[in-house]
Scaffold this motif. Structure first.
Motif, PDB file in Angstrom:
ATOM      1  N   PHE A 127      47.056  69.171 -18.213  1.00 20.29           N
ATOM      2  CA  PHE A 127      48.376  68.883 -17.588  1.00 20.29           C
ATOM      3  C   PHE A 127      49.643  69.922 -16.710  1.00 20.29           C
ATOM      4  O   PHE A 127      50.239  69.417 -16.179  1.00 20.29           O
ATOM      5  CB  PHE A 127      49.573  68.547 -18.125  1.00 20.29           C
ATOM      6  CG  PHE A 127      48.797  67.568 -18.459  1.00 20.29           C
ATOM      7  CD1 PHE A 127      48.745  65.946 -17.998  1.00 20.29           C
ATOM      8  CD2 PHE A 127      49.008  67.112 -20.174  1.00 20.29           C
ATOM      9  CE1 PHE A 127      48.514  64.567 -18.278  1.00 20.29           C
ATOM     10  CE2 PHE A 127      47.763  66.673 -20.362  1.00 20.29           C
ATOM     11  CZ  PHE A 127      47.677  64.564 -19.859  1.00 20.29           C
ATOM     12  N   HIS A 153      48.897  71.737 -13.883  1.00 24.23           N
ATOM     13  CA  HIS A 153      48.440  71.666 -12.675  1.00 24.23           C
ATOM     14  C   HIS A 153      48.904  70.700 -12.032  1.00 24.23           C
ATOM     15  O   HIS A 153      49.058  70.229 -10.974  1.00 24.23           O
ATOM     16  CB  HIS A 153      47.464  72.238 -12.190  1.00 24.23           C
ATOM     17  CG  HIS A 153      47.172  73.955 -12.099  1.00 24.23           C
ATOM     18  ND1 HIS A 153      48.217  74.638 -12.199  1.00 24.23           N
ATOM     19  CD2 HIS A 153      46.295  74.385 -13.116  1.00 24.23           C
ATOM     20  CE1 HIS A 153      47.746  76.131 -12.585  1.00 24.23           C
ATOM     21  NE2 HIS A 153      46.253  75.601 -13.127  1.00 24.23           N
ATOM     22  N   THR A 154      49.599  69.369 -12.818  1.00 23.93           N
ATOM     23  CA  THR A 154      49.745  68.517 -12.245  1.00 23.93           C
ATOM     24  C   THR A 154      51.014  68.221 -12.098  1.00 23.93           C
ATOM     25  O   THR A 154      52.605  69.127 -12.516  1.00 23.93           O
ATOM     26  CB  THR A 154      49.798  66.881 -13.409  1.00 23.93           C
ATOM     27  OG1 THR A 154      50.428  67.411 -15.072  1.00 23.93           O
ATOM     28  CG2 THR A 154      48.090  67.483 -14.273  1.00 23.93           C
ATOM     29  N   LYS A 155      51.475  67.175 -11.234  1.00 22.31           N
ATOM     30  CA  LYS A 155      52.996  66.600 -11.082  1.00 22.31           C
ATOM     31  C   LYS A 155      53.220  64.768 -11.177  1.00 22.31           C
ATOM     32  O   LYS A 155      52.459  64.691 -11.307  1.00 22.31           O
ATOM     33  CB  LYS A 155      53.094  66.038  -9.817  1.00 22.31           C
ATOM     34  CG  LYS A 155      52.494  68.063  -8.888  1.00 22.31           C
ATOM     35  CD  LYS A 155      53.174  67.810  -7.492  1.00 22.31           C
ATOM     36  CE  LYS A 155      53.629  69.410  -6.569  1.00 22.31           C
ATOM     37  NZ  LYS A 155      53.174  69.387  -5.338  1.00 22.31           N
ATOM     38  N   LEU A 210      41.047  63.805 -17.119  1.00 20.88           N
ATOM     39  CA  LEU A 210      41.493  64.837 -16.843  1.00 20.88           C
ATOM     40  C   LEU A 210      40.164  66.163 -17.865  1.00 20.88           C
ATOM     41  O   LEU A 210      39.461  66.472 -17.722  1.00 20.88           O
ATOM     42  CB  LEU A 210      42.035  66.089 -16.706  1.00 20.88           C
ATOM     43  CG  LEU A 210      43.950  65.023 -16.150  1.00 20.88           C
ATOM     44  CD1 LEU A 210      44.719  65.869 -16.693  1.00 20.88           C
ATOM     45  CD2 LEU A 210      43.384  65.925 -14.729  1.00 20.88           C
ATOM     46  N   ILE A 270      51.183  59.936 -12.701  1.00 22.85           N
ATOM     47  CA  ILE A 270      50.498  61.225 -12.051  1.00 22.85           C
ATOM     48  C   ILE A 270      50.101  61.179 -11.776  1.00 22.85           C
ATOM     49  O   ILE A 270      48.490  61.527 -11.036  1.00 22.85           O
ATOM     50  CB  ILE A 270      49.859  61.224 -14.136  1.00 22.85           C
ATOM     51  CG1 ILE A 270      51.613  61.424 -14.637  1.00 22.85           C
ATOM     52  CG2 ILE A 270      49.356  62.968 -13.893  1.00 22.85           C
ATOM     53  CD1 ILE A 270      50.675  61.360 -16.197  1.00 22.85           C
ATOM     54  N   ASN A 275      46.413  65.954  -5.459  1.00 18.74           N
ATOM     55  CA  ASN A 275      47.406  65.721  -5.396  1.00 18.74           C
ATOM     56  C   ASN A 275      45.880  64.216  -5.292  1.00 18.74           C
ATOM     57  O   ASN A 275      47.247  63.131  -4.480  1.00 18.74           O
ATOM     58  CB  ASN A 275      47.954  65.780  -4.207  1.00 18.74           C
ATOM     59  CG  ASN A 275      48.895  66.894  -4.037  1.00 18.74           C
ATOM     60  OD1 ASN A 275      49.432  66.276  -5.258  1.00 18.74           O
ATOM     61  ND2 ASN A 275      49.285  67.344  -2.968  1.00 18.74           N
ATOM     62  N   PRO A 277      53.495  70.169 -17.162  1.00 15.85           N
ATOM     63  CA  PRO A 277      52.860  70.129 -15.562  1.00 15.85           C
ATOM     64  C   PRO A 277      54.685  70.763 -14.915  1.00 15.85           C
ATOM     65  O   PRO A 277      55.154  72.047 -15.421  1.00 15.85           O
ATOM     66  CB  PRO A 277      53.497  68.642 -15.698  1.00 15.85           C
ATOM     67  CG  PRO A 277      54.943  68.430 -16.331  1.00 15.85           C
ATOM     68  CD  PRO A 277      54.555  69.619 -17.736  1.00 15.85           C
ATOM     69  N   ASP A 307      46.921  64.984  -9.852  1.00 20.27           N
ATOM     70  CA  ASP A 307      45.958  66.020 -10.373  1.00 20.27           C
ATOM     71  C   ASP A 307      46.501  67.441  -8.913  1.00 20.27           C
ATOM     72  O   ASP A 307      47.497  67.274  -8.446  1.00 20.27           O
ATOM     73  CB  ASP A 307      44.840  65.700 -10.146  1.00 20.27           C
ATOM     74  CG  ASP A 307      43.682  65.569  -9.778  1.00 20.27           C
ATOM     75  OD1 ASP A 307      44.173  66.056  -7.946  1.00 20.27           O
ATOM     76  OD2 ASP A 307      42.786  65.418  -8.879  1.00 20.27           O
ATOM     77  N   SER A 308      45.539  68.443  -9.356  1.00 22.29           N
ATOM     78  CA  SER A 308      45.947  69.579  -8.331  1.00 22.29           C
ATOM     79  C   SER A 308      46.021  69.623  -7.401  1.00 22.29           C
ATOM     80  O   SER A 308      46.227  70.218  -6.322  1.00 22.29           O
ATOM     81  CB  SER A 308      44.997  70.656  -9.263  1.00 22.29           C
ATOM     82  OG  SER A 308      43.947  70.677  -9.250  1.00 22.29           O
ATOM     83  N   ALA A 339      46.026  59.976 -18.337  1.00 18.29           N
ATOM     84  CA  ALA A 339      45.919  61.134 -17.059  1.00 18.29           C
ATOM     85  C   ALA A 339      44.842  61.850 -17.943  1.00 18.29           C
ATOM     86  O   ALA A 339      43.314  63.027 -17.580  1.00 18.29           O
ATOM     87  CB  ALA A 339      47.082  61.586 -16.640  1.00 18.29           C
TER      88      ALA A 339
END
Length: 326
Positions: free
Chosen positions: A85, A87-89, A58, A25, A30, A115, A27-28, A54
């Motif tokens: 979540f 703005h997460t990838k 966070l 995972i 990267n 996400p 975060d915003s 995560a």
């Protein structure tokens, strides 16, 4: 995705009959805020484990650390995610599962946590679990799949064997750099612990009767305090005596003079030397070679075998090679 795949290989075969899966995972910004794998059958799937890690990073909320049950982790995240979540990838090596069984549906959890994107290596071929991509898309989550798909499929090889023929047969070999495999302990403690983890969840250990009579091995999983798998002893005639170590554990010991007549269901580990490998190699799906960084005089491992390396990984001081029949 390559990082997630490599993480999954660290637990390869340990979650059988479930597949090995890794999840990462960002975060915003990267930055990696979670990297997990599916470690044991019935335990948290890789996505759930990564979401738990995560969430702590966070939110700063460490109460979830005390929760082990996958359904309770799921419920805690649903109630407390607070949009963390959005703005997460999330990178995952296998399509998140759509169904709920021993563990909750990862796809449905992601559809709630929302996400910004889920990136997938390989689609799930297991129909009861497939459909996760559709669930994500219906929740307006961006989905990308097919990333490093060939590597993702290699990761699934033991699971695919279980799906296709209800068994996975692994031949474990320990040898030195010059190929010698006799005269004392070869593998590092870390490699032996990994082997014992596999033994603890295996259905059977398949070994030659000659090795049992010569070495009198325990063939248990004492290094991880796990179960002792059943033993299938191969030989021309049954010469096993009840005072041997293999009979001291609570398990079944079966004698067989012809491996081809045995239905090998589930996860089976073969252990032995070159002669036994030559005898059983046509039944083997995959080799796991623990290569120790030293050399010693002695007989080398010999056989005719053509294979393809699925993965190379460091385990302690050793190199582990997962090799599929070519």
């Amino acid at each position: 995705m390559d990082i997630a795949i490599s993480k999954a290989w660290e637990s390869q075969a340990l979650a059988l009959p479930n597949p090995a899966v890794g999840a990462l995972i960002l975060d915003s910004n990267n930055a990696i805020i979670a990297l997990e794998s599916h470690k044991v059958f019935g335990g948290a799937h890789a996505e759930l484990a990564a979401l738990k890690t995560a969430f702590i990073n966070l939110s700063g909320d460490t109460k979830i650390n005390e929760i082990i049950n996958p359904f309770e982790i799921y419920d805690y995240l649903v109630k407390n995610h607070n949009g963390y979540f959005y703005h997460t990838k999330i990178f995952v090596t296998l399509e998140p599962c759509a169904h709920s069984g021993k563990t909750p549906s990862c796809a449905r959890l992601l559809s709630i946590l929302k996400p910004s994107e889920v990136i997938i290596s390989h689609k799930d071929i297991n129909k009861p679990a497939s459909g996760g991509i559709d669930i994500l898309k219906s929740s307006s989550i961006k989905v990308t799949y097919g990333i490093l798909e060939n590597k993702g499929r290699d990761l699934l090889f033991p699971f695919l064997c279980m799906c296709e023929k209800s068994s996975f047969i692994l031949y474990k070999i320990a040898q030195r750099l010059n190929g010698s495999f006799e005269n004392g302990i070869i593998s590092s403690k870390d490699s032996m612990i990994y082997s014992h983890k596999m033994r603890s969840i295996a259905n059977n250990i398949i070994i030659s009767q000659k090795t049992i009579l010569t070495d009198n091995p325990l063939l248990d999983s004492r290094l991880v305090c796990g179960n002792a798998p059943n033993v299938i002893a191969i030989g021309r005639e049954n010469r096993l005596e009840k005072n041997l170590n293999i009979f001291k554990a609570n398990r079944e010991v079966v004698f067989a003079n012809n491996i081809d007549k045995i239905a090998l269901n589930g996860f089976n580990i073969c252990e032995g030397g070159a002669n036994f490998f030559e005898f059983i190699k046509d039944r083997v799906d995959c080799l796991l070679v623990f290569l120790s960084p030293n050399m010693q005089k002695g007989r080398n491992f010999f056989s005719d075998f053509n294979g393809r390396i699925l993965q190379t990984q460091s385990i302690g001081r050793d190199i582990a090679l997962w090799i599929k029949r070519d």
